[in-house]
Scaffold this motif. Structure first.
Motif, PDB file in Angstrom:
ATOM      1  N   SER A 144      -8.268  -1.267  -8.149  1.00 25.25           N
ATOM      2  CA  SER A 144      -7.484  -0.583  -7.484  1.00 25.25           C
ATOM      3  C   SER A 144      -7.191   0.839  -7.899  1.00 25.25           C
ATOM      4  CB  SER A 144      -6.196  -0.913  -7.383  1.00 25.25           C
ATOM      5  OG  SER A 144      -5.273  -0.217  -6.865  1.00 25.25           O
ATOM      6  N   ARG A 146      -7.639  -6.435   1.528  1.00 26.12           N
ATOM      7  CA  ARG A 146      -7.914  -6.231   0.097  1.00 26.12           C
ATOM      8  C   ARG A 146      -6.767  -6.625  -0.637  1.00 26.12           C
ATOM      9  NH1 ARG A 146      -5.670  -1.904  -3.094  1.00 26.12           N
ATOM     10  NH2 ARG A 146      -4.367  -1.068  -1.636  1.00 26.12           N
ATOM     11  N   PHE A 147      -5.521  -7.143  -0.120  1.00 27.29           N
ATOM     12  CA  PHE A 147      -4.450  -7.553  -0.989  1.00 27.29           C
ATOM     13  C   PHE A 147      -4.832  -9.073  -1.210  1.00 27.29           C
ATOM     14  CE2 PHE A 147      -2.217  -3.709  -0.172  1.00 27.29           C
ATOM     15  CZ  PHE A 147      -1.919  -3.315  -1.625  1.00 27.29           C
ATOM     16  N   HIS A 152       0.782  -1.299   0.279  1.00 27.94           N
ATOM     17  CA  HIS A 152       0.026   0.026  -0.163  1.00 27.94           C
ATOM     18  C   HIS A 152       0.881   1.333  -0.177  1.00 27.94           C
ATOM     19  CE1 HIS A 152      -3.493   2.333   0.484  1.00 27.94           C
ATOM     20  NE2 HIS A 152      -2.908   2.985   1.934  1.00 27.94           N
ATOM     21  N   HIS A 153       1.796   1.386   0.809  1.00 25.44           N
ATOM     22  CA  HIS A 153       2.957   2.295   0.986  1.00 25.44           C
ATOM     23  C   HIS A 153       3.672   2.507  -0.424  1.00 25.44           C
ATOM     24  CE1 HIS A 153       5.977   4.945   2.220  1.00 25.44           C
ATOM     25  NE2 HIS A 153       6.875   4.330   1.667  1.00 25.44           N
ATOM     26  N   LEU A 160      -5.678   6.560  -1.882  1.00 27.21           N
ATOM     27  CA  LEU A 160      -4.892   5.600  -1.182  1.00 27.21           C
ATOM     28  C   LEU A 160      -4.520   6.173   0.321  1.00 27.21           C
ATOM     29  CD1 LEU A 160      -2.446   5.122  -4.017  1.00 27.21           C
ATOM     30  CD2 LEU A 160      -4.048   3.346  -3.135  1.00 27.21           C
ATOM     31  N   LEU A 191      -6.053  -3.437   5.020  1.00 27.10           N
ATOM     32  CA  LEU A 191      -5.252  -3.729   3.756  1.00 27.10           C
ATOM     33  C   LEU A 191      -4.998  -5.164   3.464  1.00 27.10           C
ATOM     34  CD1 LEU A 191      -2.955  -0.771   4.809  1.00 27.10           C
ATOM     35  CD2 LEU A 191      -4.564  -0.732   3.072  1.00 27.10           C
ATOM     36  N   THR A 220      -5.540   4.061   3.979  1.00 24.89           N
ATOM     37  CA  THR A 220      -4.414   3.777   5.002  1.00 24.89           C
ATOM     38  C   THR A 220      -5.298   3.762   6.301  1.00 24.89           C
ATOM     39  OG1 THR A 220      -2.924   4.789   3.649  1.00 24.89           O
ATOM     40  CG2 THR A 220      -2.484   4.489   6.356  1.00 24.89           C
ATOM     41  N   GLU A 248       2.220   1.719  -3.576  1.00 23.37           N
ATOM     42  CA  GLU A 248       1.238   2.416  -4.262  1.00 23.37           C
ATOM     43  C   GLU A 248       1.098   3.930  -4.161  1.00 23.37           C
ATOM     44  OE1 GLU A 248      -2.319  -0.932  -5.288  1.00 23.37           O
ATOM     45  OE2 GLU A 248      -2.470   0.185  -3.152  1.00 23.37           O
ATOM     46  N   ASP A 282      -9.467   1.157   5.503  1.00 27.34           N
ATOM     47  CA  ASP A 282      -9.643  -0.037   4.829  1.00 27.34           C
ATOM     48  C   ASP A 282      -8.545  -1.201   5.702  1.00 27.34           C
ATOM     49  OD1 ASP A 282     -10.879   1.341   3.199  1.00 27.34           O
ATOM     50  OD2 ASP A 282      -9.485   0.744   1.480  1.00 27.34           O
TER      51      ASP A 282
END
Length: 328
Positions: free
Chosen positions: A138, A128-129, A41-42, A116, A125, A120, A44, A123
């Motif tokens: 996404s 989601r992944f 996520h970071h 995004l 995370l 943080t 992204e 969500d």
């Protein structure tokens, strides 16, 4: 989960012991999936932010070029002033179009980054992944097309600037030639035309036609000339019929003179190109009639281009076949 405490990354110490304890509890509870999801996520976010910064930099470059273009001289008093103006206008228009695309990309990248950032906090995370088929794509999917757009926009900017510089160089060389002609004895200024007699205006028109390489069939008007003062033949066989009208300053040529010339230039003299020359101006009805019947009105700036700066007559009148080919 197992944490390698030999890492160079140190935990931030807080003065409040409960804060330190709460943070350690969260770390101990984290799984490998949690840490990998947080890292992804970071990443992204960094990609979205990097894209935003690249387009923002391009926007600033485009704005700087537009500011520079606004300060360009219009060269309004120079022989090729209109040509310089058109070149500057094309530059302004191209920069504005590119800036619009770059600003749209900046807005899109900023929206993705904000989405995004919200994820943080709100969500799950890792969940989601882990999804094999997420309910919605996404936010980063919108960044891909932008990254493909960046290099072409940068190349277009370079091409626009290169084209403008080349055009400025070309016009500067052309104008140097025109100004050199204006300083020569072959140049005739508008003030000199004002000081002429009607006969001298006819003779000067004939001299200028000869300068352009035309064969003179008639050098000046005479009794019964049926409206033709000067008649010349171009190298490609076209006949130009000139009528010359000298007027004192402030007295324009009227529609009657255009009517007379129209009645004889083609029917009587078989003229292919008809030109009415004056040191003065033309009335509105005269201009309207001339436009309707394909009579060229040569005065003011057009006369200056031909006589003062040495531009060939057919180029001034836009009757040069080479000029027509260049615009098709």
């Amino acid at each position: 989960m197992h944490i390698n405490w030999n890492t160079c990354v140190n935990l931030s110490p807080y003065e409040d012991e409960e804060m330190n304890a709460a943070l350690l509890d969260k770390i101990r509870a984290a799984t490998d999936d949690d840490l990998l999801a947080a890292f992804l996520h970071h990443a992204e976010g960094r990609v979205a932010l990097e894209t935003y910064q690249q387009f923002d930099k391009l926007c600033m470059q485009l704005e700087a070029e537009r500011d520079h273009a606004r300060r360009l001289s219009d060269y309004s008093e120079t022989p090729l002033g209109l040509d310089f103006w058109h070149a500057h206008y094309r530059l302004h228009r191209s920069l504005k179009e590119l800036l619009g695309q770059a600003e749209a990309a900046v807005d899109t990248a900023a929206d993705v980054w904000r989405t995004l950032r919200e994820a943080t906090v709100h969500d799950d995370l890792s969940s989601r992944f882990r999804q094999q088929a997420p309910d919605s794509p996404s936010p980063l999917e919108e960044i891909g097309p932008l990254r493909h757009l960046l290099a072409p926009l940068q190349q277009q900017l370079k091409s626009v600037l290169d084209e403008h510089r080349a055009r400025m160089h070309e016009l500067a060389l052309q104008e140097a030639e025109l100004l050199a002609f204006a300083a020569s004895n072959d140049s005739i200024s508008l003030e000199q035309f004002d000081a002429m007699t009607p006969l001298e205006l006819e003779q000067s028109t004939a001299d200028l036609a000869e300068r352009d390489g035309y064969t003179l069939l008639q050098r000046q008007g005479k009794a019964g000339d049926q409206g033709a003062d000067v008649i010349a033949l171009t190298p490609d066989g076209r006949k130009i019929v000139f009528q010359c009208k000298h007027r004192r300053r402030g007295k324009p040529v009227g529609a009657q003179d255009t009517h007379t010339l129209n009645g004889t230039a083609r029917p009587e003299h078989n003229g292919d190109i008809v030109v009415l020359v004056t040191n003065s101006t033309f009335t509105k009805p005269a201009r309207a009639f001339a436009a309707k019947h394909r009579i060229h009105l040569l005065h003011g700036e057009l006369l200056q281009r031909w006589a003062t700066w040495g531009v060939p007559l057919l180029t001034v009148l836009r009757e040069d076949p080479a000029d027509a080919d260049a615009t098709t």
